[in-house]
Design an enzyme around this catalytic site. Structure first.
Site, PDB file in Angstrom:
ATOM      1  N   CYS A 267       0.797  -1.237   0.000  1.00  0.00           N
ATOM      2  CA  CYS A 267       0.000   0.000   0.000  1.00  0.00           C
ATOM      3  C   CYS A 267       0.827   1.284   0.000  1.00  0.00           C
ATOM      4  O   CYS A 267       0.750   2.067  -0.946  1.00  0.00           O
ATOM      5  CB  CYS A 267      -0.956   0.007   1.180  1.00  0.00           C
ATOM      6  SG  CYS A 267      -2.313  -1.130   0.926  1.00  0.00           S
ATOM      7  N   ARG A 332       5.388  -7.924  -0.996  1.00  0.00           N
ATOM      8  CA  ARG A 332       5.345  -6.821  -1.970  1.00  0.00           C
ATOM      9  C   ARG A 332       6.092  -5.602  -1.415  1.00  0.00           C
ATOM     10  O   ARG A 332       5.848  -5.175  -0.298  1.00  0.00           O
ATOM     11  CB  ARG A 332       3.889  -6.463  -2.299  1.00  0.00           C
ATOM     12  CG  ARG A 332       3.229  -7.508  -3.185  1.00  0.00           C
ATOM     13  CD  ARG A 332       1.784  -7.179  -3.488  1.00  0.00           C
ATOM     14  NE  ARG A 332       0.889  -7.482  -2.378  1.00  0.00           N
ATOM     15  CZ  ARG A 332      -0.435  -7.392  -2.434  1.00  0.00           C
ATOM     16  NH1 ARG A 332      -1.025  -7.008  -3.541  1.00  0.00           N
ATOM     17  NH2 ARG A 332      -1.178  -7.690  -1.379  1.00  0.00           N
TER      18      ARG A 332
HETATM   19  N1  LIG Z   1      -3.472  -5.092   1.354  1.00  0.00           N
HETATM   20  C1  LIG Z   1      -3.782  -4.091   2.156  1.00  0.00           C
HETATM   21  O1  LIG Z   1      -3.320  -4.012   3.298  1.00  0.00           O
HETATM   22  C2  LIG Z   1      -4.744  -3.014   1.704  1.00  0.00           C
HETATM   23  C3  LIG Z   1      -5.247  -2.124   2.674  1.00  0.00           C
HETATM   24  C4  LIG Z   1      -6.118  -1.135   2.256  1.00  0.00           C
HETATM   25  C5  LIG Z   1      -6.446  -1.007   0.911  1.00  0.00           C
HETATM   26  N2  LIG Z   1      -5.929  -1.863   0.007  1.00  0.00           N
HETATM   27  C6  LIG Z   1      -6.322  -1.697  -1.399  1.00  0.00           C
HETATM   28  O2  LIG Z   1      -7.261  -2.722  -1.707  1.00  0.00           O
HETATM   29  C7  LIG Z   1      -7.071  -3.192  -3.056  1.00  0.00           C
HETATM   30  C8  LIG Z   1      -6.804  -4.682  -3.036  1.00  0.00           C
HETATM   31  O3  LIG Z   1      -5.600  -4.906  -2.343  1.00  0.00           O
HETATM   32  P1  LIG Z   1      -5.176  -6.374  -1.898  1.00  0.00           P
HETATM   33  O4  LIG Z   1      -3.952  -6.235  -1.073  1.00  0.00           O
HETATM   34  O5  LIG Z   1      -6.342  -7.088  -1.344  1.00  0.00           O
HETATM   35  O6  LIG Z   1      -4.777  -7.001  -3.320  1.00  0.00           O
HETATM   36  P2  LIG Z   1      -4.450  -8.517  -3.628  1.00  0.00           P
HETATM   37  O7  LIG Z   1      -3.495  -8.502  -4.758  1.00  0.00           O
HETATM   38  O8  LIG Z   1      -4.118  -9.247  -2.379  1.00  0.00           O
HETATM   39  O9  LIG Z   1      -5.846  -9.089  -4.140  1.00  0.00           O
HETATM   40  C9  LIG Z   1      -6.461  -8.734  -5.327  1.00  0.00           C
HETATM   41  C10 LIG Z   1      -7.186  -9.952  -5.864  1.00  0.00           C
HETATM   42  O10 LIG Z   1      -7.964  -9.565  -6.993  1.00  0.00           O
HETATM   43  C11 LIG Z   1      -7.893 -10.615  -7.953  1.00  0.00           C
HETATM   44  N3  LIG Z   1      -8.273 -10.085  -9.247  1.00  0.00           N
HETATM   45  C12 LIG Z   1      -7.533  -9.358 -10.120  1.00  0.00           C
HETATM   46  N4  LIG Z   1      -8.273  -9.048 -11.208  1.00  0.00           N
HETATM   47  C13 LIG Z   1      -9.499  -9.581 -11.030  1.00  0.00           C
HETATM   48  C14 LIG Z   1     -10.701  -9.586 -11.783  1.00  0.00           C
HETATM   49  N5  LIG Z   1     -10.764  -8.988 -12.953  1.00  0.00           N
HETATM   50  N6  LIG Z   1     -11.765 -10.243 -11.275  1.00  0.00           N
HETATM   51  C15 LIG Z   1     -11.701 -10.866 -10.084  1.00  0.00           C
HETATM   52  N7  LIG Z   1     -10.588 -10.895  -9.308  1.00  0.00           N
HETATM   53  C16 LIG Z   1      -9.508 -10.269  -9.775  1.00  0.00           C
HETATM   54  C17 LIG Z   1      -6.446 -11.081  -7.845  1.00  0.00           C
HETATM   55  O11 LIG Z   1      -6.280 -12.376  -8.398  1.00  0.00           O
HETATM   56  C18 LIG Z   1      -6.227 -11.054  -6.335  1.00  0.00           C
HETATM   57  O12 LIG Z   1      -6.591 -12.273  -5.718  1.00  0.00           O
HETATM   58  C19 LIG Z   1      -5.914  -2.360  -3.622  1.00  0.00           C
HETATM   59  O13 LIG Z   1      -6.448  -1.262  -4.296  1.00  0.00           O
HETATM   60  C20 LIG Z   1      -5.185  -1.897  -2.375  1.00  0.00           C
HETATM   61  O14 LIG Z   1      -4.495  -0.685  -2.584  1.00  0.00           O
HETATM   62  C21 LIG Z   1      -5.086  -2.873   0.362  1.00  0.00           C
END
Ligand SMILES: NC(=O)c1ccc[n+]([C@@H]2O[C@H](COP(=O)([O-])OP(=O)(O)OC[C@H]3O[C@@H](n4cnc5c(N)ncnc54)[C@H](O)[C@@H]3O)[C@@H](O)[C@H]2O)c1
Length: 443
Positions: A267, A332
């Site tokens: 993030c 990451r």
């Molecule tokens: N990880 C964190 O701590 C965190 C905290 C707050 C906000 N966020 C935000 O939340 C969002 C997600 O982050 P994350 O860490 O969960 O990401 P992540 O990479 O862990 O998960 C994303 C998931 O989406 C799936 N995906 C991709 N394209 C897709 C599609 N077209 N249809 C269905 N699934 C699909 C991927 O395979 C993956 O499993 C990002 O924008 C991030 O900035 C993350």
């Protein structure tokens, strides 16, 4: 209510199991391995408390994971939780969001019955939800039957379930009052902390709030990194005492002022660069945030500077910790990755240990050159230098003496300053990042 959640990552899966306490949730994911694991009650990510909630929801038939082509039927809400990584130029890559939008657009008639809420949970620059979601869907459906939300997520990896159930605040950017109250009804009843402060604002303000919070935290981290870098050059300065002095001032909160390896993870790095790149696209240079990013990139140099009189070519180097922080399996933007790259480029024989990370996967996916070691003492055995890179409690509990006991040269560089408060046992050269090297490395 029936809820479809796109993306079963840290945010999507954690949100889904929390919502499944009260609602019927379908997770839509492109990764088949994740789908199988989830439907069999195994979490594909390491998050405390996630698996019991998942298993409970599966037993009650309140959750299932499906592929993109699976029919969904009508839903009350669709949540978009896909990844929004950095593009090569630091801007926000919206490909996954666009792909989800195409999927929602193509099936809007079946998804929409009486009313459909579409909520963006992925972090996206201000204006994105309006242009990529609201305008696109409004062309294809009766807008009176659609409500739009942006809810920023503030969870900390490793504590995702706790933070989702007990948030500091819930921010809801809503297209209208109806959408706001329906979304509040969907989400708030699933929280443990029922007196959570809920803030209602415009969608764009909510989008910006996420970037503002993360950039501010990153700024604090880079601030203390910069001061620590200075402290490394000045004898008798104790950076922890400096912080202690600062935080007695009630205007300065202690969080994110711990000297260390800077920020990593999925993030802060991408949100800082995403915000200043977005700023530039609007004609606003953001020199402060660029400097925050620049300072954070100097960590590897600072670590290597502590041992810069040494040639590490052909020597064994142990890396303790590859996760970007303790309590997560996420690598990451972990500070360990550029260090491993630099050390192997310089000809060192790198051995790495981590108690939770899938090192095989990390090594293969990122094309890194290191030996995977599952046992801490095997990792440090005959090592010339050990770098402590993740603040895992197993390293702290083991202690400096044990970590160094079987090394060839007992030289320990500590990026996490785990042992700054102990008397360093004789024979060990201990170099914590952020401190003037009292003990000199002999080349
Ligand atoms: N990880 C964190 O701590 C965190 C905290 C707050 C906000 N966020 C935000 O939340 C969002 C997600 O982050 P994350 O860490 O969960 O990401 P992540 O990479 O862990 O998960 C994303 C998931 O989406 C799936 N995906 C991709 N394209 C897709 C599609 N077209 N249809 C269905 N699934 C699909 C991927 O395979 C993956 O499993 C990002 O924008 C991030 O900035 C993350």
């Amino acid at each position: 209510m029936k809820v479809a959640v796109f993306g079963a990552g840290y945010v999507g899966l954690s949100t889904a199991v929390v919502l499944a306490k009260k609602h019927s949730v379908t997770l839509i994911e492109i990764d088949e391995t994740k789908i199988d694991l989830i439907n069999n009650g195994t979490s594909p990510i390491a998050e405390k408390g996630l698996e019991p909630l998942l298993r409970d929801a599966l037993e009650r038939n309140s959750i299932k994971a499906v592929g993109l082509d699976e029919p969904l039927g009508s839903q009350d809400a669709v949540l978009i939780c896909v990844n929004t990584p950095s593009g090569d130029d630091g801007s926000v890559n919206l490909e996954a969001v666009e792909s989800v939008m195409s999927s929602i657009e193509s099936r809007i008639d079946s998804l929409l019955d009486e009313y459909l809420l579409v909520a963006m949970r992925s972090t996206v620059p201000p204006g994105t939800t309006r242009f990529t979601v609201i305008e696109r869907l409004s062309k294809n459906a009766d807008t009176k039957k659609l409500g739009f939300i942006f809810q920023p997520e503030f969870l900390r990896q490793g504590f995702a379930i706790h933070d989702l159930l007990n948030p500091d605040r819930v921010i809801i950017g809503a297209s209208d009052d109806d959408a706001y109250s329906k979304y509040e009804e969907l989400t708030i009843q699933c929280l443990d902390k029922q007196d959570t402060k809920v803030l209602k604002m415009s969608i764009e303000s909510a989008e910006m709030c996420k970037y503002a919070s993360n950039s501010f935290l990153a700024t604090k981290i880079s601030f203390i990194s910069e001061l620590s870098s200075l402290a490394e050059r000045i004898p008798h300065v104790n950076i922890d005492d400096v912080v202690l002095g600062m935080i007695q001032d009630h205007r300065i909160s202690p969080s994110h002022l711990k000297p260390g390896l800077g920020y990593g993870g999925s993030c802060l790095p991408k949100d800082v660069s995403g915000l200043f790149t977005f700023g530039a696209s609007k004609g606003v240079e953001m020199p402060l945030l660029k400097a925050v990013h620049f300072v954070n990139k100097q960590t590897t140099d600072r670590l290597l500077r502590l041992v810069d009189s040494l040639s590490l070519r052909g020597k064994k180097v142990a890396i303790l910790g590859v996760a970007f922080k303790a309590d997560t399996d996420d690598t990451r933007d972990s500070p360990s990755l550029p260090l491993i790259r630099r050390l192997s480029a310089e000809g060192a024989k790198v051995h790495a240990h981590d108690p939770l990370v899938n090192l095989e996967q990390t090594k293969n996916q990122l094309g890194l050159d290191f030996e995977i070691v599952y046992d801490i003492s095997e990792c440090t055995r005959d090592a010339f230098v050990t770098f402590i890179m993740t603040d895992w409690s197993v390293y702290k509990e083991l202690g400096l003496n044990s970590i160094a006991s079987n090394m060839s040269q007992k030289l320990v560089v500590d990026g996490r300053r785990m042992f700054v408060d102990i008397d360093v046992p004789d024979g060990i050269v201990y170099l914590p990042l952020g401190s003037y090297p009292e003990q000199r490395v002999i080349s």
